[in-house]
Motif scaffolding. Structure first.
Motif, short mmCIF file in Angstrom:
data_model
loop_
_atom_site.label_atom_id
_atom_site.label_comp_id
_atom_site.label_asym_id
_atom_site.label_seq_id
_atom_site.Cartn_x
_atom_site.Cartn_y
_atom_site.Cartn_z
N SER A 281 44.64 -3.87 41.86
CA SER A 281 44.78 -4.66 40.58
C SER A 281 45.39 -6.08 40.67
O SER A 281 45.32 -6.96 40.03
N SER B 87 40.63 -10.64 36.13
CA SER B 87 42.08 -10.37 35.95
C SER B 87 42.43 -9.44 34.69
O SER B 87 43.24 -8.88 34.63
N ILE B 88 40.98 -9.74 33.68
CA ILE B 88 41.40 -8.64 32.48
C ILE B 88 41.42 -7.30 33.02
O ILE B 88 41.92 -6.35 32.49
N SER C 271 42.49 -6.24 35.86
CA SER C 271 43.51 -5.86 36.63
C SER C 271 44.63 -5.55 35.42
O SER C 271 45.78 -4.57 35.65
N ALA C 272 44.68 -6.61 34.25
CA ALA C 272 45.62 -6.45 33.39
C ALA C 272 45.55 -5.14 32.63
O ALA C 272 46.54 -4.38 32.22
N LEU D 126 48.51 -2.36 32.39
CA LEU D 126 49.06 -2.01 31.02
C LEU D 126 48.89 -0.41 30.83
O LEU D 126 49.50 0.42 30.24
N TRP E 188 40.92 -13.28 27.40
CA TRP E 188 42.20 -13.13 27.13
C TRP E 188 42.55 -13.46 25.82
O TRP E 188 43.50 -12.69 25.28
N LEU F 87 41.33 -8.84 25.72
CA LEU F 87 42.58 -8.13 26.08
C LEU F 87 43.43 -7.74 24.76
O LEU F 87 43.70 -6.60 24.61
#
Length: 454
Positions: A55, A257-258, A260-261, A265, A399, A403
């Motif tokens: 991630s 990356s979302i 991975s975010a 989380l 984002w 997210l």
């Protein structure tokens, strides 16, 4: 690439280009797939550690790789405009730039890895595995970035079968290396999830060596004499590539990356939840290689036609690619629904992990349908060299909309961790709608000049 006139000719040529790209992408992601599956069989902690490590790594790699993807429209438009003499220099400068970017990633990573992992609420064993996995993987970053630059050159010439062959030759090495280093064979210790990082790094080196050999020895690549001249680095050439590549890279980074975010989380949940999420997202990402491959093929086809000022033909390729992606996405959704249990059992044998993985897979059916629209449209826009607005669209869709929506649903509704998957669906759908509107604008802003070019 060559000029086509009818829909039948375009479909045939597009499938010829797409087939090898798809096999290549599936083969490349298969390395991550086998890393995850084989690590999961070593233990849930190993699977969770590789999940956290991946991630953090995958957004960086895909974002930087997006910069190298700029070589595809550059080379495609040069060949479409009959300026092949300028191609070798563009590729050499791309190799220099990819090496520099790899070094930058290594230097920055050495400073920020520990602080990032320490901020996450991870079990000590999972944190250790994630850190050591990334350190092992980092030894293959330079060959990986160089290969992706060279691959963009190969694909832009329409020689996508070559990258397919390279990937298929490299994949067995990855499986063997995983087997040896994860489970400890031939007298070596069992490294578990860390062994997946070692195996992947070694595979990157093998892949680069295969690629260099083919470019030096096999036509038509050998005629470009890429490695015969030690050319001076050119800041101007780097800037030309960065102008196209940086927006592409950031757009891809914001999308990847979302995911991975969300994984990061989810580190507040238990190890079984992290493992199940990683299993489901890994399989869904494997299927994402289909629309991503179509996007790469569209960049080549649209770039070739746009470079030759044949805008109506570029438009036809755009809709052809989107249609193929949607049909295949529907078939993949049916496959996920039917084979959810066998897929979940590939990753782990704990009943609670299996059930949670199946639950997450149902959400994957819907967001991969949004990807079937969004990814090909991005590929077509790259062919037009229209990349700046898509960067902003990606940032807002993923984002600003996706997210936060996921966080609110995971925190304040009954969805729990599945709320993050709902957020992914919302973000990807918003991105697809915005990108389609941008594609329509780009196609209409200049009149077709097809008649003038024929």
């Amino acid at each position: 690439m060559y000029k086509t006139d009818t829909w039948q000719e375009k479909t045939k040529l597009f499938l010829i280009i797409l087939g090898p790209i798809l096999v290549t992408q599936l083969g490349m992601y298969a390395m991550n797939f086998f890393d995850t599956v084989m690590s999961g069989n070593a233990g849930a902690e190993d699977l969770a550690g590789v999940a956290i490590g991946s991630s953090l790594w995958v957004p960086i790699f895909t974002g930087i790789n997006g910069i190298m993807l700029a070589l595809s429209p550059i080379v495609a438009q040069l060949t479409g405009a009959d300026q092949k003499q300028d191609v070798p220099s563009a590729v050499r400068q791309g190799v220099y730039l990819s090496t520099l970017l790899a070094l930058v990633v290594l230097i920055i990573g050495s400073f920020i890895l520990n602080p990032i992992l320490n901020m996450m609420e991870l079990e000590p064993e999972v944190r250790t595995i994630a850190k050591q996995y990334l350190i092992a993987l980092s030894t293959g970053i330079i060959p990986l970035f160089i290969y992706n630059g060279l691959r963009s050159f190969i694909d832009a010439l329409g020689q996508t079968r070559v990258t397919m062959v390279i990937t298929l030759l490299s994949l067995p090495f990855n499986i063997i290396f995983n087997y040896v280093f994860i489970f400890g064979k031939f007298g070596l210790p069992a490294y578990g999830g860390v062994g997946a990082g070692i195996a992947t790094s070694l595979t990157y080196w093998v892949t680069l060596l295969f690629t260099i050999f083919l470019l030096v020895r096999v036509r038509p690549f050998s005629t470009y004499s890429i490695f015969s001249i030690l050319e001076k680095p050119s800041l101007r050439a780097w800037w030309n590539q960065l102008k196209i590549g940086v927006p592409i890279g950031f757009a891809i980074f914001f999308e990847v990356s979302i995911f991975s975010a969300v994984t990061i989380l989810m580190s507040t949940y238990n190890t079984n939840t992290i493992a199940a999420h990683q299993a489901a997202i890994n399989f869904a990402s494997f299927l994402y290689m289909i629309p991503l491959s179509i996007a790469m093929a569209l960049t080549i086809a649209v770039g070739f036609e746009a470079g030759g000022n044949r805008r109506e033909h570029a438009k036809q390729y755009s809709y052809l690619g989107i249609s193929i992606a949607v049909v295949l996405s529907i078939l993949c959704g049916i496959a996920i629904y039917v084979f959810d249990d066998p897929v979940a059992r590939l990753y782990n044998d704990r009943p609670e992990v299996i059930e949670m993985t199946k639950h997450f897979l149902y959400y994957a059916i819907f967001f991969q349908l949004s990807d079937a629209f969004g990814a090909p449209i991005q590929g077509a826009l790259r062919g037009y060299k229209d990349v700046n607005i898509t960067l902003i669209m990606a940032l807002v869709s993923y984002w600003v909309i996706g997210l936060p929506s996921g966080y609110l649903m995971a925190t304040y509704t009954f969805f729990g961790p599945a709320g993050y998957w709902m957020g992914l669906i919302i973000g990807l759908a918003a991105g697809a709608i915005a990108l389609f509107a941008r594609l329509l604008y780009v196609q209409r802003k200049a009149p077709s000049q097809t008649s003038k070019s024929q």
